[in-house]
Design an enzyme around this catalytic site. Structure first.
Site, PDB file in Angstrom:
ATOM      1  N   ASN A 208     -15.221 -84.214 -28.284  1.00 32.24           N
ATOM      2  CA  ASN A 208     -13.800 -84.329 -28.625  1.00 32.24           C
ATOM      3  C   ASN A 208     -13.128 -85.255 -27.627  1.00 32.24           C
ATOM      4  OD1 ASN A 208     -12.863 -82.639 -26.301  1.00 32.24           O
ATOM      5  ND2 ASN A 208     -13.980 -81.046 -27.406  1.00 32.24           N
ATOM      6  N   ASP A 277     -16.627 -75.791 -30.817  1.00 27.04           N
ATOM      7  CA  ASP A 277     -16.849 -74.542 -31.549  1.00 27.04           C
ATOM      8  C   ASP A 277     -18.230 -74.504 -32.194  1.00 27.04           C
ATOM      9  OD1 ASP A 277     -14.270 -73.541 -31.019  1.00 27.04           O
ATOM     10  OD2 ASP A 277     -13.430 -74.707 -32.661  1.00 27.04           O
ATOM     11  N   LYS A 287     -34.808 -90.472 -31.701  1.00 22.35           N
ATOM     12  CA  LYS A 287     -33.586 -91.028 -32.263  1.00 22.35           C
ATOM     13  C   LYS A 287     -33.665 -91.059 -33.780  1.00 22.35           C
ATOM     14  CE  LYS A 287     -30.862 -95.255 -32.505  1.00 22.35           C
ATOM     15  NZ  LYS A 287     -30.767 -96.670 -32.112  1.00 22.35           N
ATOM     16  N   PRO A 303     -21.170 -70.124 -28.480  1.00 23.92           N
ATOM     17  CA  PRO A 303     -20.607 -68.884 -27.940  1.00 23.92           C
ATOM     18  C   PRO A 303     -19.113 -69.044 -27.682  1.00 23.92           C
ATOM     19  CG  PRO A 303     -21.939 -70.034 -26.282  1.00 23.92           C
ATOM     20  CD  PRO A 303     -22.189 -70.706 -27.583  1.00 23.92           C
ATOM     21  N   ILE A 305     -16.616 -68.367 -25.267  1.00 21.77           N
ATOM     22  CA  ILE A 305     -16.655 -68.002 -23.851  1.00 21.77           C
ATOM     23  C   ILE A 305     -15.480 -67.114 -23.473  1.00 21.77           C
ATOM     24  CG2 ILE A 305     -16.765 -68.876 -21.481  1.00 21.77           C
ATOM     25  CD1 ILE A 305     -17.842 -71.521 -22.658  1.00 21.77           C
ATOM     26  N   PHE A 321      -5.935 -71.644 -23.491  1.00 26.79           N
ATOM     27  CA  PHE A 321      -5.160 -72.759 -24.037  1.00 26.79           C
ATOM     28  C   PHE A 321      -5.354 -72.803 -25.548  1.00 26.79           C
ATOM     29  CE2 PHE A 321      -4.829 -73.893 -19.738  1.00 26.79           C
ATOM     30  CZ  PHE A 321      -3.895 -74.915 -19.595  1.00 26.79           C
ATOM     31  N   LYS A 339      -8.428 -62.328 -28.060  1.00 28.09           N
ATOM     32  CA  LYS A 339      -9.323 -62.566 -26.928  1.00 28.09           C
ATOM     33  C   LYS A 339      -8.823 -61.946 -25.621  1.00 28.09           C
ATOM     34  CE  LYS A 339     -10.849 -66.541 -29.494  1.00 28.09           C
ATOM     35  NZ  LYS A 339     -11.070 -67.987 -29.615  1.00 28.09           N
TER      36      LYS A 339
END
Length: 423
Positions: A208, A277, A287, A303, A305, A321, A339
């Site tokens: 990302n 995710d 390759k 996972p 976290i 966040f 969470k």
């Protein structure tokens, strides 16, 4: 950070004196009030006029000069300083200070001040390694002086080794740290930052746009405020913050393992990393070659976290966040409730000045008691300071009410959270 802080900058006779000019410029840019003392030998390397122009204040060279109304210079400057820093500090001036010699304006000011003193040694490697120089440096440290370790590399004399003056950003960071209140001195912060990379062959990966700047800013500010800091980071182009324990990882699973290994010693966990995710279900050993048909990749969940931390949070403060492109508050509350976070920092990636890569952010802080604070556009260092203020507030509340069970989520938040349990 440095606005209106009063810094007395001592410059001695070494070739690295030219770096004091850039340091002065940066300190003034940050709002500090800088007064410069130069030794007679320093003036051989850089002119007083240069330093006067950059500092916006007269430069002091004469031990017997008065400042105003018959004030004696070394006493007035000693009383003025919030911090006295010597850049560069030669072997000669270090030796004089260590021996209690005060025979010029700089060394008499050092003797008279009650402000913290930062010594930044710079000299030839053989001089630095000299046993007497090392004893003098050690003696200063034992007497409460702050000594910044010199860098290693190519020296002005043509040799290489330890003895280079640290770069200006490193000196400035040490100044910031010394002038910051140590209100987090008893905390161990575990901070995650940056993106993760999920490879599907030896040369390609899913990732990302995270730059890591927000997490690095939090780690930097926490260290300034006295915390022990462990920074676990995915791949970034950022320099490692001074004074932190740094662990480099690449994938989400590597980050999970590093976090869970470090978790037992942490009192505060701030999960600022943009963890993928999903990861490719199969990683090809060779390759993958381009073909005429479309390519389909099967992905599997990584996972979670922060959810794993939330299940074994105990008395730690847990901060997450949420970067969203729609329904910012509802989605952030859903994550916080699901969470078991103490508070969540949310930002809308579609807003100008927020999101990845930039030096600014627009954040909204939501806590488990139902309070929401929407903050304007600000640089990420300022945002990091506000986030840490919230950590301190929660810490102080718990200290003032020992033995009290953790507050449940507010009923309003819980209702919203149940409807928006996003993973």
């Amino acid at each position: 950070m440095l606005k209106d802080r009063k810094i007395v900058l001592g410059i001695t006779g070494g070739i690295a004196a030219y770096k004091a000019a850039e340091l002065t410029r940066q300190l003034v840019k940050e709002g500090a009030k800088v007064k410069v003392i130069m030794t007679r030998h320093a003036a051989e390397f850089i002119t007083p006029l240069t330093m006067q122009t950059l500092s916006g204040s007269p430069v002091f060279l004469d031990m017997f000069a008065t400042i105003k109304d018959f004030e004696i210079a070394h006493i007035a400057l000693a009383d003025y300083a919030d911090l006295l820093v010597i850049v560069p500090a030669t072997a000669n001036v270090i030796g004089k200070i260590a021996s209690g010699i005060a025979d010029d304006l700089l060394t008499t000011t050092v003797m008279a001040t009650r402000a913290p003193i930062l010594i930044c040694p710079a000299m030839n490697v053989k001089m630095f390694e000299n046993a007497i120089a090392q004893e003098n440096i050690q003696k200063l440290a034992e007497h409460g002086f702050h000594v910044l370790e010199p860098a290693a590399g190519e020296l002005a004399c043509g040799t290489s080794g330890k003895g280079r003056l640290p770069e200006v950003p490193e000196i400035q960071e040490e100044i910031e740290t010394l002038l910051t209140e140590k209100d987090l001195a008893e905390e161990h912060l575990l901070v995650t930052a940056g993106p993760t990379r999920e490879p599907f062959d030896p040369v390609r990966f899913i990732t990302n746009y995270s730059s890591g700047k927000m997490g690095y800013a939090i780690a930097t500010m926490a260290r300034r405020r006295g915390a022990t800091v462990t920074l676990i980071s995915g791949p970034t182009q950022l320099p490692v913050p001074s004074g932190v324990r740094f662990l480099s990882v690449s994938s989400a699973r590597e980050m999970r393992d590093a976090v869970m290994t470090t978790l037992p010693e942490a009192t505060v966990v701030i999960k600022a990393a943009a963890v993928a995710d999903y990861r490719p279900a199969v990683r090809q050993e060779q390759k993958m070659k381009k073909k005429d048909e479309d390519l389909t990749l099967k992905l599997e969940r990584n996972p979670d976290i922060i959810q794993e931390i939330g299940k074994q949070k105990e008395n730690r403060i847990l901060v997450g966040f949420a970067m969203e492109s729609e329904h910012l508050v509802e989605h952030a509350i859903g994550k916080m409730v699901a969470k078991n976070m103490d508070f969540i920092v949310a930002n809308d990636v579609t807003k100008q000045g927020a999101g990845f890569q930039g030096d600014t952010n627009i954040i909204t802080i939501l806590d488990r008691e139902g309070e929401m604070e929407e903050l304007p556009l600000m640089d990420k260092m300022a945002a990091a300071g506000i986030i840490l203020d919230k950590v301190r507030e929660i810490r102080d509340t718990r200290r003032n009410h020992p033995g009290q069970e953790q507050d449940p989520f507010s009923s309003a938040w819980k209702t919203v959270g149940e409807k928006n349990k996003l993973q």
